[in-house]
Design a protein around this motif. Structure first.
Motif, mmCIF file in Angstrom:
data_model
loop_
_atom_site.group_PDB
_atom_site.id
_atom_site.type_symbol
_atom_site.label_atom_id
_atom_site.label_comp_id
_atom_site.label_asym_id
_atom_site.label_seq_id
_atom_site.Cartn_x
_atom_site.Cartn_y
_atom_site.Cartn_z
ATOM 1 N N LYS A 179 0.841 -1.190 0.000
ATOM 2 C CA LYS A 179 0.000 0.000 0.000
ATOM 3 C C LYS A 179 0.876 1.239 0.000
ATOM 4 O O LYS A 179 1.946 1.257 0.603
ATOM 5 N N THR A 180 0.416 2.267 -0.671
ATOM 6 C CA THR A 180 1.184 3.494 -0.864
ATOM 7 C C THR A 180 0.495 4.661 -0.173
ATOM 8 O O THR A 180 -0.734 4.777 -0.206
ATOM 9 N N ILE A 181 1.295 5.511 0.469
ATOM 10 C CA ILE A 181 0.783 6.769 1.002
ATOM 11 C C ILE A 181 1.643 7.901 0.454
ATOM 12 O O ILE A 181 2.851 7.730 0.216
ATOM 13 N N ASN A 182 1.028 9.045 0.214
ATOM 14 C CA ASN A 182 1.789 10.188 -0.282
ATOM 15 C C ASN A 182 2.115 11.138 0.874
ATOM 16 O O ASN A 182 1.625 10.977 1.990
ATOM 17 N N TYR A 183 2.953 12.119 0.585
ATOM 18 C CA TYR A 183 3.434 13.006 1.638
ATOM 19 C C TYR A 183 2.302 13.816 2.260
ATOM 20 O O TYR A 183 2.296 14.074 3.470
ATOM 21 N N THR A 184 1.324 14.202 1.464
ATOM 22 C CA THR A 184 0.207 14.974 1.998
ATOM 23 C C THR A 184 -0.553 14.182 3.058
ATOM 24 O O THR A 184 -0.918 14.693 4.109
ATOM 25 N N GLU A 185 -0.758 12.881 2.788
ATOM 26 C CA GLU A 185 -1.452 12.023 3.747
ATOM 27 C C GLU A 185 -0.626 11.800 5.014
ATOM 28 O O GLU A 185 -1.153 11.700 6.117
ATOM 29 N N ALA A 186 0.711 11.713 4.846
ATOM 30 C CA ALA A 186 1.584 11.358 5.970
ATOM 31 C C ALA A 186 2.107 12.559 6.745
ATOM 32 O O ALA A 186 2.683 12.396 7.821
ATOM 33 N N LYS A 187 1.873 13.774 6.237
ATOM 34 C CA LYS A 187 2.505 14.969 6.788
ATOM 35 C C LYS A 187 2.235 15.152 8.268
ATOM 36 O O LYS A 187 3.128 15.545 9.036
ATOM 37 N N ASN A 188 1.036 14.869 8.724
ATOM 38 C CA ASN A 188 0.676 15.081 10.122
ATOM 39 C C ASN A 188 0.558 13.766 10.900
ATOM 40 O O ASN A 188 -0.194 13.672 11.871
ATOM 41 N N THR A 189 1.324 12.747 10.477
ATOM 42 C CA THR A 189 1.313 11.451 11.149
ATOM 43 C C THR A 189 2.714 11.112 11.655
ATOM 44 O O THR A 189 3.686 11.824 11.391
ATOM 45 N N GLN A 190 2.819 9.997 12.349
ATOM 46 C CA GLN A 190 4.108 9.541 12.867
ATOM 47 C C GLN A 190 5.073 9.100 11.771
ATOM 48 O O GLN A 190 6.267 8.956 12.021
ATOM 49 N N TRP A 191 4.551 8.874 10.542
ATOM 50 C CA TRP A 191 5.439 8.479 9.453
ATOM 51 C C TRP A 191 6.259 9.646 8.930
ATOM 52 O O TRP A 191 7.244 9.426 8.199
#
Length: 511
Positions: A179-191
């Motif tokens: 599964k892929t996530i982009n930077y916008t989705e991950a910006k406010n997460t622990q990733w």
């Protein structure tokens, strides 16, 4: 053998058209654990000089007090260079104060070598230690007892000394692989944190003995070329510095059985937008076997390599180095080629202020278990079944395709010095929500030898098929059956194995 090949291609046709899961934001988990390096001097029978064993162990904390993991030992002093064991470890730790703790546990595995009186190879090593926790590491020391209990003569008590370094394995559920996530989705997460560069390389090396290098029989090795196959793992300390661990086994040029396992430090010089690098490395560790006289087994390894990126995260590397005992009783030059996979893991940030546009989760499986070869042919001794303890690491290239490395050592069946190191490719059926089973097939090849097994110069192939049963999000049961064949020896046996699989998904950045 034909039936296994047929099953492999049926499995391929079943998986070729499966669909990937839809994308969603994925949680991050932390698995605590510790790396341990230890040493013990084991008393040998018949007045022989003690054998010094050094080990490296990868342990995961099950809870606050209990831990379990995998590890190996190799000879670095004495008269038995090439003596190795592989095993499973479990223990319990209780704090006395904030810094002081008591640690007790046991290691079970298999191994031997260098004509040591190891019997069938089965070994148990128990310990009770007192430890002290520093801010970034811990030291322990105490009593231990070792016993090669399947007909071996090596047994007794001794002191042991260890250093522990804690770590955290940050991962996602294995079910989220690919599964892929982009930077916008991950910006406010622990990733959205700093990534770590880790690389894995498949190695093909030539070892050319020089000077006074000889076999344990006294015959010269000079002028011969030992063909080695193995793998190397490295982890960056910063932009230019890294730690590495590598293992190579012989498959041609001498009788089967040679193995070395080295760890060390390296520094790289980067060129052409980091697509090319020259690295200087220095490693040390145990090695020997296959009739190669390395005395006590302690080897040092200076090396220089040039690496070129060829596609995305894949590089090719050419290396030149030396492999020798400190007194140069054994002295060899090495020349090798490696296929390297570079992984920016578990974060979106790299080079301090840059970030990846997207990242993909890659599956990782660590497997440990027991395997039996039926009617395993020997060079001299009667044919009989042979058992071995094994560990295998699967790194998933795609949702259902994986690269695998496999290491095993005999522990029952009068083959105590026998060991294998193989790598290969595997494929699985798709994970389905309505079933807890998935099937897999794999083909492995590599080096083997020792224990009077009839493997010629050591090259073996091992196709197999099997089933994996889902127990927990991070744990499966796994079993397979297959056939092992020595290409220039008499070993040709069916086998079955049973093991447990620890599985996670690691985030890999995509530029």
């Amino acid at each position: 053998m034909k039936a296994l090949v047929t099953l492999f291609f049926l499995l391929f046709s079943f998986t070729a058209f499966s669909q990937e899961d839809s994308v969603r934001l994925i949680p991050r988990y932390k698995q605590k654990g510790f790396l341990q390096a230890d040493f013990l001097a084991v008393k040998m029978p018949n007045g022989e000089k003690n054998i010094g064993l050094t080990g490296i162990h990868y342990n995961l904390n099950i809870n606050k007090n209990f831990y379990a993991g995998l590890g190996y030992y190799g000879a670095v002093s004495g008269l038995r260079g090439g003596f190795f064991t592989l095993g499973l470890k479990a223990g319990v730790q209780a704090n006395i104060s904030k810094q002081l703790f008591v640690d007790a546990g046991a290691y079970f595995g298999g191994g031997g070598g260098a004509d040591a009186p190891d019997g069938g190879g089965a070994v148990v090593l128990s310990h009770v230690n007192l430890g002290y926790q520093f801010p970034k590491f811990a030291i322990t020391a105490g009593y231990s007892y070792i016993n090669f209990f399947d007909g071996g003569l090596i047994k007794g008590s001794q002191l042991n000394y260890a250093v522990r370094i804690p770590f955290q394995l940050k991962h996602a559920p294995f079910a989220d692989s690919e599964k892929t996530i982009n930077y916008t989705e991950a910006k406010n997460t622990q990733w959205n944190t700093k990534s770590k560069n880790v690389s894995f390389a498949l190695r093909f090396n030539q070892l050319s003995p020089k000077k006074k290098s000889q076999e344990t029989t006294g015959n010269s090795l000079v002028g011969r070329t030992i063909q080695l196959v193995g793998f190397e793992l490295s982890s960056d300390l910063g932009r230019n510095d890294f730690l590495f661990a590598r293992a190579d086994g012989a498959y041609k040029g001498i009788q089967g059985g040679y193995l070395d396992v080295l760890v060390g430090y390296g520094h790289r010089f980067l060129f052409f937008n980091d697509n090319t690098n020259i690295a200087l490395k220095f490693g040390l560790g145990p090695g020997g076997g296959g009739g190669v006289d390395t005395q006590g087994g302690f080897l040092i390894y200076p090396d220089i390599s040039i690496t070129q990126k060829i596609w995305k995260n894949i590089s090719i590397s050419l290396n030149k180095g030396l492999l020798m005992t400190p007194n140069q009783h054994f002295y060899g030059s090495t020349l090798g080629l490696a296929l390297q996979f570079n992984l920016q893991q578990n974060g979106f940030v790299y080079d301090n202020d840059k970030h990846f546009d997207s990242a993909v989760f890659k599956g990782l499986e660590i497997i440990a278990g027991q395997e039996i070869y039926f009617n395993a042919k020997r060079q001299v001794n009667p044919t009989e079944n042979m058992q071995q303890v094994f560990t295998q690491i699967n790194f998933y290239l795609k949702k259902q395709w994986y690269l695998a490395t496999h290491v095993s050592f005999a522990n029952f069946g009068n083959a105590g010095a026998y060991g294998e190191g193989t790598f290969g490719l595997g494929v699985t059926t798709a994970d389905k929500m309505h079933t807890k089973f998935k099937a897999f097939a794999q083909v492995m090849a590599g080096g083997s030898g020792g224990g009077n097994m009839d493997v010629g110069q050591g090259l073996i192939v091992k196709p197999s098929v099997g089933l994996q049963y889902h127990l927990l999000p991070v744990l499966d049961l796994r079993s397979s059956f297959g056939h092992v064949k020595a290409l220039d020896g008499g070993l040709s046996s069916s086998f079955v194995n049973l093991g447990v699989t620890y599985k996670v998904a690691l985030l890999q950045g995509k530029k």
